[in-house]
Design an enzyme around this catalytic site. Structure first.
Site, mmCIF file in Angstrom:
data_model
loop_
_atom_site.group_PDB
_atom_site.id
_atom_site.type_symbol
_atom_site.label_atom_id
_atom_site.label_comp_id
_atom_site.label_asym_id
_atom_site.label_seq_id
_atom_site.Cartn_x
_atom_site.Cartn_y
_atom_site.Cartn_z
ATOM 1 N N PHE A 72 0.812 -1.132 -0.129
ATOM 2 C CA PHE A 72 -0.017 -0.016 0.009
ATOM 3 C C PHE A 72 0.930 1.202 -0.039
ATOM 4 O O PHE A 72 1.820 1.340 0.779
ATOM 5 C CB PHE A 72 -0.940 0.105 1.273
ATOM 6 C CG PHE A 72 -1.991 -1.223 1.169
ATOM 7 C CD1 PHE A 72 -1.964 -2.314 1.325
ATOM 8 C CD2 PHE A 72 -3.318 -0.738 0.786
ATOM 9 C CE1 PHE A 72 -2.859 -3.163 1.313
ATOM 10 C CE2 PHE A 72 -4.306 -1.601 0.954
ATOM 11 C CZ PHE A 72 -4.064 -2.973 1.009
ATOM 12 N N TYR A 77 3.399 8.318 1.165
ATOM 13 C CA TYR A 77 4.130 7.007 1.163
ATOM 14 C C TYR A 77 4.384 6.716 -0.361
ATOM 15 O O TYR A 77 5.068 5.735 -0.614
ATOM 16 C CB TYR A 77 3.497 5.983 1.775
ATOM 17 C CG TYR A 77 3.595 6.154 3.370
ATOM 18 C CD1 TYR A 77 3.261 7.338 4.140
ATOM 19 C CD2 TYR A 77 4.116 5.035 4.092
ATOM 20 C CE1 TYR A 77 3.438 7.276 5.270
ATOM 21 C CE2 TYR A 77 4.319 4.904 5.279
ATOM 22 C CZ TYR A 77 3.845 6.103 6.120
ATOM 23 O OH TYR A 77 4.237 6.508 7.303
ATOM 24 N N ASP A 162 5.100 -3.715 4.027
ATOM 25 C CA ASP A 162 5.071 -2.478 4.099
ATOM 26 C C ASP A 162 5.811 -1.741 2.994
ATOM 27 O O ASP A 162 6.701 -2.514 2.475
ATOM 28 C CB ASP A 162 5.867 -1.957 5.261
ATOM 29 C CG ASP A 162 5.007 -1.592 6.432
ATOM 30 O OD1 ASP A 162 3.607 -2.062 6.408
ATOM 31 O OD2 ASP A 162 5.261 -1.001 7.307
ATOM 32 N N VAL A 163 5.662 -0.464 2.481
ATOM 33 C CA VAL A 163 5.965 0.161 1.331
ATOM 34 C C VAL A 163 7.348 1.062 1.825
ATOM 35 O O VAL A 163 8.284 1.094 1.002
ATOM 36 C CB VAL A 163 5.281 0.987 0.430
ATOM 37 C CG1 VAL A 163 4.770 2.094 1.325
ATOM 38 C CG2 VAL A 163 5.876 1.155 -0.719
ATOM 39 N N ASP A 164 7.612 1.357 2.977
ATOM 40 C CA ASP A 164 8.436 2.162 3.569
ATOM 41 C C ASP A 164 9.831 1.074 3.983
ATOM 42 O O ASP A 164 10.348 1.251 4.863
ATOM 43 C CB ASP A 164 8.119 3.142 4.698
ATOM 44 C CG ASP A 164 7.799 2.145 5.860
ATOM 45 O OD1 ASP A 164 6.964 1.067 5.677
ATOM 46 O OD2 ASP A 164 7.870 2.615 6.865
ATOM 47 N N HIS A 184 9.683 -9.451 14.894
ATOM 48 C CA HIS A 184 9.833 -7.876 14.746
ATOM 49 C C HIS A 184 11.380 -7.744 15.285
ATOM 50 O O HIS A 184 11.622 -8.205 16.379
ATOM 51 C CB HIS A 184 8.684 -7.248 15.807
ATOM 52 C CG HIS A 184 8.821 -5.753 15.883
ATOM 53 N ND1 HIS A 184 9.923 -4.973 16.139
ATOM 54 C CD2 HIS A 184 7.683 -4.998 15.402
ATOM 55 C CE1 HIS A 184 9.498 -3.684 15.895
ATOM 56 N NE2 HIS A 184 8.223 -3.827 15.371
ATOM 57 N N GLU A 254 -1.295 -4.436 13.952
ATOM 58 C CA GLU A 254 -0.162 -5.276 14.645
ATOM 59 C C GLU A 254 -0.491 -6.288 15.875
ATOM 60 O O GLU A 254 -0.181 -7.205 16.072
ATOM 61 C CB GLU A 254 1.164 -4.521 14.783
ATOM 62 C CG GLU A 254 2.234 -5.473 14.966
ATOM 63 C CD GLU A 254 3.558 -4.593 14.879
ATOM 64 O OE1 GLU A 254 4.209 -4.699 13.985
ATOM 65 O OE2 GLU A 254 3.963 -3.869 15.746
#
Ligand code: 5GW
Ligand code: MN
Length: 305
Positions: A72, A77, A162-164, A184, A254
């Protein structure tokens, strides 16, 4: 003479005391820094050295599998898309069939990135969402719908990322499994009582003290289509119940993902090699960084938080 003797006793006592506390300290810390290669329910934890990439590639090459990958990029972003896709094309399931589904509110901002053999990109338009709560909740629902309506006969596995982020090393078929969670990077060698699970009973994401296996990241999860569909559907329902009760779990989806993995144990766990971030922590057992969050200025990229 007696004074000397008791002084020697004193020294001896000091020696024994220090050695014992040293041993205890070492035992304690070494349990922090020793690597877990298998979970208590016998799921593998994937680290460098636990698999032979040529061998495992040749096994999966015999099956004609497709890996759907969702990402996304809304609001600011979109700036992360280029590095994400370009680095993925260097490292992510190279030589296997990959179909990326990129959801964005600005399709015109998606840069041209050359796809490798058998890799495809589909850009999907989604409405702009200003509140991060809507983005995080909306993701599960959009994924659920995508799997239900479109992917059923088009993909075997799916990863939601995630895109970042950026790829720096191989992410391949060693990561495939029925239900896959990623440790994590902040918590992988911490004791359970430090995990930031949701602790309020009023939330559907509630995990009581003394329960929980690992703290998983929501920035990467995956598995077979059927299993991930069930995951997104369950999390979406739990998020909706919480919303109706005006409660937001401490770490949003999360927290719900961690609750889900408490009840449905992942069949494969990926080590923090598969999701690192720019933290100054002893890298210890992490020999390779394959995929990592990029540093970002939250105040700059996030809307009205
Ligand atoms: C996230 C948090 C607050 C406000 C906005 C967002 C946000 C997230 C956004 O404006 N646009 C967007 O596309 N996202 C998607 O959600 C991205 O795919 C992003 O990687 C994912 C998770 O949000 P992050 O990366 O900010 O969360 P952290 O915990 O990795 O920092
Ligand atoms: Mn992120």
């Amino acid at each position: 003479m007696r004074l000397r003797q008791s002084f020697h006793f004193f020294l001896f006592g000091m020696f024994v005391g220090l050695s014992l506390s040293g041993l205890i300290f070492f035992g304690y810390t070494s349990s922090w820094f020793s690597r877990t290669d298998v979970t208590p329910w016998l799921a593998p934890v994937v680290w460098e050295g636990t698999f032979d990439s040529n061998l495992i590639d040749s096994i999966y090459k015999q099956q004609n599998i497709t890996i759907a990958t969702t990402v996304f990029a809304l609001g600011k972003y979109t700036r992360f898309i280029k590095d994400f896709l370009e680095s993925a094309e260097e490292h992510y399931f190279v030589g296997f069939r990959v179909h990326y589904y990129l959801f964005t509110d600005q399709p015109e901002a998606v840069p041209e990135v050359k796809m490798g053999k058998n890799h495809h990109l589909t850009v999907r338009s989604v409405p702009s969402m200003d509140r991060w709560q809507d983005i995080s909740m909306g993701r599960m629902e959009i994924l659920e719908t995508l799997m239900e309506n479109e992917l059923a006969n088009k993909a075997d596995y799916i990863f939601c990322l995630d895109v970042d982020t950026k790829f720096y090393g191989r992410w391949g078929v060693e990561t495939l499994g029925r239900l896959v969670g990623v440790l994590h990077p902040w918590f992988f060698n911490y004791p359970r009582y430090l995990f930031t699970y949701e602790r309020r009973q009023e939330s559907q994401a509630f995990i009581p003290a003394g329960e929980g296996d690992y703290y998983y990241t929501a920035a990467a999860f995956g598995g077979s289509l059927a299993d991930v569909h069930h995951l997104t559907k369950t999390c979406r329902k739990q998020l909706n119940i919480d919303a109706a009760n005006s409660i937001e779990a401490i770490w949003h989806e999360e927290s719900h993902l961690n609750k889900y993995f408490l009840n449905k144990k992942p069949s494969k766990v990926l080590s923090p090699e598969y999701l690192w971030r720019d933290i100054n922590m002893s890298v210890g057992q992490v020999k390779i960084i394959r995929f990592s969050h990029v540093a970002k200025n939250n105040a700059e990229v996030r809307p009205n938080v």
